[in-house]
Design an enzyme around this catalytic site. Structure first.
Site, PDB file in Angstrom:
ATOM      1  N   THR A   1       0.798  -1.215   0.000  1.00 32.25           N
ATOM      2  CA  THR A   1       0.000   0.000   0.000  1.00 32.25           C
ATOM      3  C   THR A   1       0.837   1.273   0.000  1.00 32.25           C
ATOM      4  OG1 THR A   1      -1.678  -1.174   1.200  1.00 32.25           O
ATOM      5  CG2 THR A   1      -1.657   1.174   1.533  1.00 32.25           C
TER       6      THR A   1
ATOM      7  N   ARG B   1     -13.078  -9.033  -1.510  1.00 29.82           N
ATOM      8  CA  ARG B   1     -12.369  -8.649  -0.268  1.00 29.82           C
ATOM      9  C   ARG B   1     -11.975  -7.161  -0.296  1.00 29.82           C
ATOM     10  NH1 ARG B   1      -7.105  -6.440   1.273  1.00 29.82           N
ATOM     11  NH2 ARG B   1      -6.635  -7.229   3.328  1.00 29.82           N
TER      12      ARG B   1
HETATM   13  N1  ASP Z   1      -3.303  -2.970   4.032  1.00 34.84           N
HETATM   14  C1  ASP Z   1      -3.491  -3.402   2.673  1.00 34.84           C
HETATM   15  C2  ASP Z   1      -4.663  -4.333   2.609  1.00 34.84           C
HETATM   16  O1  ASP Z   1      -4.791  -5.183   3.466  1.00 34.84           O
HETATM   17  C3  ASP Z   1      -2.315  -4.090   2.083  1.00 34.84           C
HETATM   18  C4  ASP Z   1      -1.004  -3.414   2.240  1.00 34.84           C
HETATM   19  O2  ASP Z   1      -0.781  -2.597   3.123  1.00 34.84           O
HETATM   20  O3  ASP Z   1      -0.150  -3.726   1.413  1.00 34.84           O
HETATM   21  O4  ASP Z   1      -5.408  -4.264   1.669  1.00 34.84           O
END
Ligand code: ASP
Length: 312
Positions: free
Chosen positions: A172, A200
């Site tokens: 992210t 999801r």
């Molecule tokens: N937090 C994000 C998610 O679970 C993934 C990430 O931080 O890479 O969608």
């Protein structure tokens, strides 16, 4: 009487899934440049008397356009081999927020989240409806294949070869900023997790889980989203700061203690109204950086202090 302007400040992250030992020099340099570019873009907005909200959107847009991060171009693949993107923005002083989940064709999901905040009566839109709103709002739309990159395709194929076992959770991107009025804002954008299915949605799009801002603090998280949702992590960090904890203490309570105790991991960037900040992660690395009034972008991937980014 007009209060003195607050010094501009902006932090970014590109995910807590960074594995510094696997990056060669060229990749490290390119990622550092992308982080520095995001910091400069965000700072330019703040120095032009822009709002923190606009600055975090500008910074995250740069990171979405860079192929290195799991957001926008470079997003991970779903189980079906597509990309479904989540993003959110929040402004601290007003508690205004916008978010989108499971979008497939808007080029910059963070801009769509911003449009939800500014131009709709809602806070959160999802799926086909959110994509329709993007078209109506005149935002650039792309084929879903625009988000493809060879690296993510390889990860998806490896995930398939293991019959869906093991997935990459962290990539992210996010930004937090303080503008001249002292207003804070946060933005987060993600492709979620490789092999996700059944629509999801992770923490990034959920106000209070992966993204939160109030009068005291702005927070953007990265990590295994399910755990950040269960702990309302970003909001919990804001609440701890409102109760007097330091940014690093508040972030550590969630990211280094509560979430690992449940079996999750990740990181968070936190900026508070007096200019204090923390970039905390419990993983091997986190792409991250900060910029202030001196205009020098400082970045890091492995644990350790931020360092001035190499001039490109
Ligand atoms: N937090 C994000 C998610 O679970 C993934 C990430 O931080 O890479 O969608």
């Amino acid at each position: 009487m007009q209060a003195a302007d607050a010094a501009p400040l902006l932090l970014v992250h590109g995910g807590a899934g960074a594995l510094p030992r696997l990056l060669d020099e060229r990749q490290t340099r390119a990622i550092g440049e992308a982080l520095a570019q995001a910091l400069r873009q965000g700072l330019a907005v703040l120095q032009d008397h822009g709002r923190a909200l606009d600055a975090v959107v500008a910074a995250v847009t740069v990171l979405e356009d860079a192929p290195w991060f799991n957001a926008g171009r470079g997003a991970v693949y779903t189980a079906e081999g597509r990309h479904e993107l989540d993003a959110a923005v929040m402004e601290g002083a007003t508690l205004r927020a916008g978010s989108v989940a499971g979008v497939r064709c808007v080029r910059n999901p963070v801009q769509l989240a911003h449009a939800v905040l500014e131009r709709s009566p809602h806070v959160m839109l999802s799926g086909a409806g959110a994509d329709a709103f993007a078209r109506q709002a005149g935002l650039p739309v792309v084929e879903n294949t625009y988000f493809d990159t060879p690296q993510r395709e390889n990860e998806w194929r490896a995930w398939q070869a293991q019959a869906g076992a093991g997935t990459s959770h962290y990539g992210t991107v996010g930004a937090v900023a303080r503008d001249a009025q002292g207003t804070l804002a946060a933005a987060t954008s993600t492709g979620g997790m490789t092999g996700k299915r059944w629509g999801r949605i992770g923490d990034s799009a959920l106000i209070g889980a992966g993204t939160c801002a109030d009068a005291h603090a702005a927070v953007s998280c990265t990590g295994w989203g399910e755990f950040f949702i269960r702990t309302c992590a970003a909001h919990a960090i804001c609440s701890r700061i409102a109760a007097g904890e330091t940014p690093s203490g508040a972030a550590a309570a969630l990211v280094l203690r509560q979430i690992p105790a449940l079996g999750g991991s990740g990181g968070a960037i936190v900026l508070v109204s007096d200019g204090g900040y923390a970039l905390v992660f419990g993983t091997e690395g986190m792409y991250r950086g900060a910029i202030g009034a001196d205009g020098v972008p400082r970045v890091a991937i492995a644990p350790g202090p931020l360092r001035p980014a190499a001039e490109s």
